[in-house]
Design a protein around this motif. Structure first.
Motif, mmCIF file in Angstrom:
data_model
loop_
_atom_site.group_PDB
_atom_site.id
_atom_site.type_symbol
_atom_site.label_atom_id
_atom_site.label_comp_id
_atom_site.label_asym_id
_atom_site.label_seq_id
_atom_site.Cartn_x
_atom_site.Cartn_y
_atom_site.Cartn_z
ATOM 1 N N UNK A 1 -4.606 11.286 -7.171
ATOM 2 C CA UNK A 1 -5.103 12.132 -6.088
ATOM 3 C C UNK A 1 -6.499 11.698 -5.647
ATOM 4 N N UNK A 2 -7.336 11.325 -6.603
ATOM 5 C CA UNK A 2 -8.695 10.900 -6.277
ATOM 6 C C UNK A 2 -8.677 9.602 -5.458
ATOM 7 N N UNK B 1 0.832 -1.200 0.000
ATOM 8 C CA UNK B 1 0.000 0.000 0.000
ATOM 9 C C UNK B 1 0.868 1.252 0.000
ATOM 10 N N UNK B 2 1.933 1.249 0.786
ATOM 11 C CA UNK B 2 2.855 2.389 0.798
ATOM 12 C C UNK B 2 3.477 2.593 -0.584
ATOM 13 N N UNK B 3 3.872 1.499 -1.209
ATOM 14 C CA UNK B 3 4.461 1.601 -2.548
ATOM 15 C C UNK B 3 3.434 2.116 -3.547
ATOM 16 N N UNK C 1 -9.865 9.113 -1.504
ATOM 17 C CA UNK C 1 -10.871 8.113 -1.158
ATOM 18 C C UNK C 1 -10.446 7.233 0.023
ATOM 19 N N UNK C 2 -9.156 6.897 0.137
ATOM 20 C CA UNK C 2 -8.719 5.926 1.142
ATOM 21 C C UNK C 2 -7.897 6.500 2.294
ATOM 22 N N UNK C 3 -7.379 7.700 2.161
ATOM 23 C CA UNK C 3 -6.423 8.214 3.145
ATOM 24 C C UNK C 3 -6.976 8.240 4.566
ATOM 25 N N UNK D 1 -5.459 6.045 7.588
ATOM 26 C CA UNK D 1 -4.828 6.710 8.723
ATOM 27 C C UNK D 1 -5.485 6.319 10.043
ATOM 28 N N UNK D 2 -6.809 6.251 10.065
ATOM 29 C CA UNK D 2 -7.499 5.843 11.293
ATOM 30 C C UNK D 2 -7.175 4.396 11.665
ATOM 31 N N UNK D 3 -7.166 3.505 10.684
ATOM 32 C CA UNK D 3 -6.846 2.105 10.949
ATOM 33 C C UNK D 3 -5.407 1.967 11.450
#
Length: 133
Positions: A101-102, A91-93, A106-108, A112-114
């Protein structure tokens, strides 16, 4: 084929299994599966089916299966965690090299919370372990 069949069959279900005794010693040489018990692997409960009473051999085989099943599930849990680490790296890669950007929008927040939740749990558990030693 029937000579190679085990004496017991365990139909896995979410919290354990349904236990059947296999019988091939009948006139038609058909495989008959007689339900003998239901197992709850989480609390170790074994409920005989109907009015049946389990023999010592039944109980021994059920306990052996439960021990093996618990070991298998524990190995799977650790394997899942190793996969989660791989997914975090992938995921980081992806975020660094492929994500639009979209897609990031959608997932950031969810990621971040998880990750914050996971980090909080890991830090608290590590502190608990350090306190014990």
């Amino acid at each position: 084929m029937t000579a190679m069949l085990p004496e017991y069959y365990f139909r896995v279900r979410e919290n354990g299994a349904v236990v059947f005794k296999i019988d091939t010693e009948n006139r038609q040489r058909r495989i008959e599966m007689d339900q003998i018990a239901v197992i709850n692997i989480r609390n170790g409960e074994v409920k005989p089916h109907g009015q049946r009473s389990l023999s010592e051999a039944d109980r021994t085989e059920i306990e052996r299966w439960m021990d093996e099943r618990k070991e298998l599930l524990a190995r799977r849990d650790i394997d899942d965690i190793h996969r989660a680490v791989d997914y975090l790296n992938l995921t980081a890669q992806w975020a660094q090299s492929k994500a639009t950007d979209e897609q990031l929008e959608y997932v950031t927040d969810r990621l971040l919370l998880a990750m914050h939740d996971l980090r909080s749990v890991l830090v608290r558990k590590k502190a608990d372990r350090l306190d014990k030693s």
